[in-house]
Write a protein that holds these residues in place. Structure first.
Motif, PDB file in Angstrom:
ATOM      1  N   LYS A  39       0.827  -1.211   0.000  1.00  0.00           N
ATOM      2  CA  LYS A  39       0.000   0.000   0.000  1.00  0.00           C
ATOM      3  C   LYS A  39       0.861   1.261   0.000  1.00  0.00           C
ATOM      4  N   LYS A  40       1.923   1.236   0.789  1.00  0.00           N
ATOM      5  CA  LYS A  40       2.770   2.438   0.923  1.00  0.00           C
ATOM      6  C   LYS A  40       3.469   2.816  -0.383  1.00  0.00           C
ATOM      7  N   ASP A  41       3.535   1.875  -1.337  1.00  0.00           N
ATOM      8  CA  ASP A  41       4.239   2.127  -2.595  1.00  0.00           C
ATOM      9  C   ASP A  41       3.322   2.560  -3.739  1.00  0.00           C
ATOM     10  N   ILE A  42       2.032   2.627  -3.513  1.00  0.00           N
ATOM     11  CA  ILE A  42       1.088   2.873  -4.610  1.00  0.00           C
ATOM     12  C   ILE A  42       1.382   4.173  -5.357  1.00  0.00           C
ATOM     13  N   GLU A  43       1.628   5.253  -4.655  1.00  0.00           N
ATOM     14  CA  GLU A  43       1.889   6.531  -5.341  1.00  0.00           C
ATOM     15  C   GLU A  43       3.183   6.467  -6.146  1.00  0.00           C
ATOM     16  N   ASP A  44       4.216   5.855  -5.583  1.00  0.00           N
ATOM     17  CA  ASP A  44       5.479   5.691  -6.316  1.00  0.00           C
ATOM     18  C   ASP A  44       5.271   4.811  -7.553  1.00  0.00           C
ATOM     19  N   ILE A  45       4.449   3.799  -7.414  1.00  0.00           N
ATOM     20  CA  ILE A  45       4.156   2.902  -8.535  1.00  0.00           C
ATOM     21  C   ILE A  45       3.411   3.645  -9.639  1.00  0.00           C
ATOM     22  N   LYS A  46       2.466   4.477  -9.277  1.00  0.00           N
ATOM     23  CA  LYS A  46       1.739   5.265 -10.288  1.00  0.00           C
ATOM     24  C   LYS A  46       2.700   6.169 -11.047  1.00  0.00           C
ATOM     25  N   GLU A  47       3.626   6.807 -10.331  1.00  0.00           N
ATOM     26  CA  GLU A  47       4.623   7.668 -10.973  1.00  0.00           C
ATOM     27  C   GLU A  47       5.528   6.866 -11.895  1.00  0.00           C
ATOM     28  N   LEU A  48       5.975   5.711 -11.430  1.00  0.00           N
ATOM     29  CA  LEU A  48       6.839   4.852 -12.235  1.00  0.00           C
ATOM     30  C   LEU A  48       6.118   4.447 -13.520  1.00  0.00           C
ATOM     31  N   CYS A  49       4.870   4.056 -13.401  1.00  0.00           N
ATOM     32  CA  CYS A  49       4.103   3.642 -14.585  1.00  0.00           C
ATOM     33  C   CYS A  49       3.962   4.785 -15.581  1.00  0.00           C
ATOM     34  N   GLU A  50       3.731   5.977 -15.085  1.00  0.00           N
ATOM     35  CA  GLU A  50       3.625   7.132 -15.974  1.00  0.00           C
ATOM     36  C   GLU A  50       4.969   7.423 -16.645  1.00  0.00           C
ATOM     37  N   ASP A  51       6.039   7.430 -15.865  1.00  0.00           N
ATOM     38  CA  ASP A  51       7.375   7.728 -16.397  1.00  0.00           C
ATOM     39  C   ASP A  51       7.851   6.706 -17.423  1.00  0.00           C
ATOM     40  N   LYS A  52       7.524   5.434 -17.206  1.00  0.00           N
ATOM     41  CA  LYS A  52       8.020   4.351 -18.063  1.00  0.00           C
ATOM     42  C   LYS A  52       6.992   3.867 -19.085  1.00  0.00           C
ATOM     43  N   ASN A  53       5.877   4.581 -19.171  1.00  0.00           N
ATOM     44  CA  ASN A  53       4.815   4.256 -20.134  1.00  0.00           C
ATOM     45  C   ASN A  53       4.315   2.809 -19.960  1.00  0.00           C
ATOM     46  N   ILE A  54       4.052   2.457 -18.721  1.00  0.00           N
ATOM     47  CA  ILE A  54       3.508   1.141 -18.396  1.00  0.00           C
ATOM     48  C   ILE A  54       2.002   1.280 -18.239  1.00  0.00           C
ATOM     49  N   LYS A  55       1.281   0.544 -19.048  1.00  0.00           N
ATOM     50  CA  LYS A  55      -0.183   0.606 -19.039  1.00  0.00           C
ATOM     51  C   LYS A  55      -0.728  -0.462 -18.093  1.00  0.00           C
ATOM     52  N   TYR A  56      -1.352  -0.012 -17.021  1.00  0.00           N
ATOM     53  CA  TYR A  56      -1.963  -0.949 -16.077  1.00  0.00           C
ATOM     54  C   TYR A  56      -3.477  -0.827 -16.165  1.00  0.00           C
ATOM     55  N   SER A  57      -4.165  -1.828 -15.627  1.00  0.00           N
ATOM     56  CA  SER A  57      -5.624  -1.803 -15.651  1.00  0.00           C
ATOM     57  C   SER A  57      -6.178  -1.139 -14.394  1.00  0.00           C
ATOM     58  N   GLU A  58      -5.967  -1.789 -13.246  1.00  0.00           N
ATOM     59  CA  GLU A  58      -6.548  -1.306 -11.992  1.00  0.00           C
ATOM     60  C   GLU A  58      -5.656  -1.637 -10.807  1.00  0.00           C
ATOM     61  N   PHE A  59      -5.929  -0.942  -9.709  1.00  0.00           N
ATOM     62  CA  PHE A  59      -5.372  -1.281  -8.406  1.00  0.00           C
ATOM     63  C   PHE A  59      -6.506  -1.849  -7.565  1.00  0.00           C
ATOM     64  N   TYR A  60      -6.199  -2.869  -6.787  1.00  0.00           N
ATOM     65  CA  TYR A  60      -7.195  -3.510  -5.927  1.00  0.00           C
ATOM     66  C   TYR A  60      -6.622  -3.738  -4.536  1.00  0.00           C
TER      67      TYR A  60
END
Length: 85
Positions: A53-74
């Motif tokens: 949970k604590k990494d969710i915001e960092d993960i969102k930034e990483l996905c945006e920076d690296k053009n990683i297309k994700y579906s959802e967070f659960y």
């Protein structure tokens, strides 16, 4: 032992994005674990990654920076039911 209150997943539409995501997370020292997509979320084959949970915001930034297309967070609740964030 896994804390049932701290189970989060990120899902992807295609497996190659999950592998790309895992690779970039390792480089960024973010702890993730590749797992099969739970059948409650999808009947098709695919991969998700268990995240903290604590990494969710960092993960969102990483996905945006690296053009990683994700579906959802659960969040997976104590009854093993996925709750979309």
């Amino acid at each position: 032992m896994e804390d049932k209150n701290e189970r989060y997943l990120i899902t992807f539409k295609i497996s190659s994005m999950a592998f790309k995501f895992e690779n970039y997370c390792k480089r960024a020292d973010l702890k993730v674990k590749m797992v099969p997509v739970p059948s409650k979320l999808s009947k098709s084959c695919g991969y998700a990654c268990r995240i903290k949970k604590k990494d969710i915001e960092d993960i969102k930034e990483l996905c945006e920076d690296k053009n990683i297309k994700y579906s959802e967070f659960y969040r997976i609740d104590e009854n093993d039911q996925p709750q979309k964030l």
